[in-house]
Design an enzyme around this catalytic site. Structure first.
Site, PDB file in Angstrom:
ATOM      1  CG  HIS A   1      -0.220   0.039   2.353  1.00 61.68           C
ATOM      2  ND1 HIS A   1       0.131  -1.200   3.282  1.00 61.68           N
ATOM      3  CD2 HIS A   1       0.170   1.111   3.223  1.00 61.68           C
ATOM      4  CE1 HIS A   1       0.623  -0.385   4.351  1.00 61.68           C
ATOM      5  NE2 HIS A   1       0.737   0.521   4.371  1.00 61.68           N
ATOM      6  CB  ALA A   2       1.058   4.433  -1.402  1.00 60.65           C
TER       7      ALA A   2
END
Length: 139
Positions: free
Chosen positions: A55-56
């Site tokens: 994820h970011a």
């Protein structure tokens, strides 16, 4: 404002205070790491070879340390990927916001310490890679 690249993710060597009874590594806000810590958590009991993350963050900086064992961090800025090995408790990886990161190839018994610049906020996460690519594309 330009988006960070995988090369803006920096490995930082932390101070080590040696003692015959064992070593200690202190970490201070905005001193050893480039932000103030607002949240600390750690990943453990991850089966060998498994992955986490993927994820970011929109706003959150993270600093990852392999306090036990080792793992790799696959960084992706939407154009370039970079693989960073973390295998010493006195070195960590600073991941600025806007970077897709996956922790991969955990050795058995690994512990990943995460220092974060923000409190948990589900809206700060980008969990879909296509959404991440859109986030990285200038409007």
């Amino acid at each position: 404002m330009s988006q960070p690249s995988v090369f803006d993710c920096s490995v930082i060597y932390l101070p080590r205070i040696h003692n015959r009874a064992g070593n200690i590594t202190p970490i201070h806000n905005s001193r050893e790491i480039p932000f103030d810590v607002r949240r600390i958590f750690y990943l453990y009991d991850i089966p060998g070879g498994e992955s986490r993350g993927a994820h970011a963050h929109r706003r959150c900086h993270q600093f990852l340390v392999a306090v036990s064992g080792c793992f790799e961090v696959l960084l992706d800025d939407g154009h370039t990927q970079r693989l960073v090995m973390l295998n010493r408790p006195y070195m960590g990886l600073h991941i600025p916001p806007g970077m897709w990161a996956s922790e991969v190839n955990f050795s058995s018994g690994s512990v990943c310490l995460v220092l974060a610049s923000e409190l948990y906020d589900e809206h700060d996460y980008i969990r879909n890679y296509d959404d991440f690519k859109s986030f990285r594309t200038p409007a």
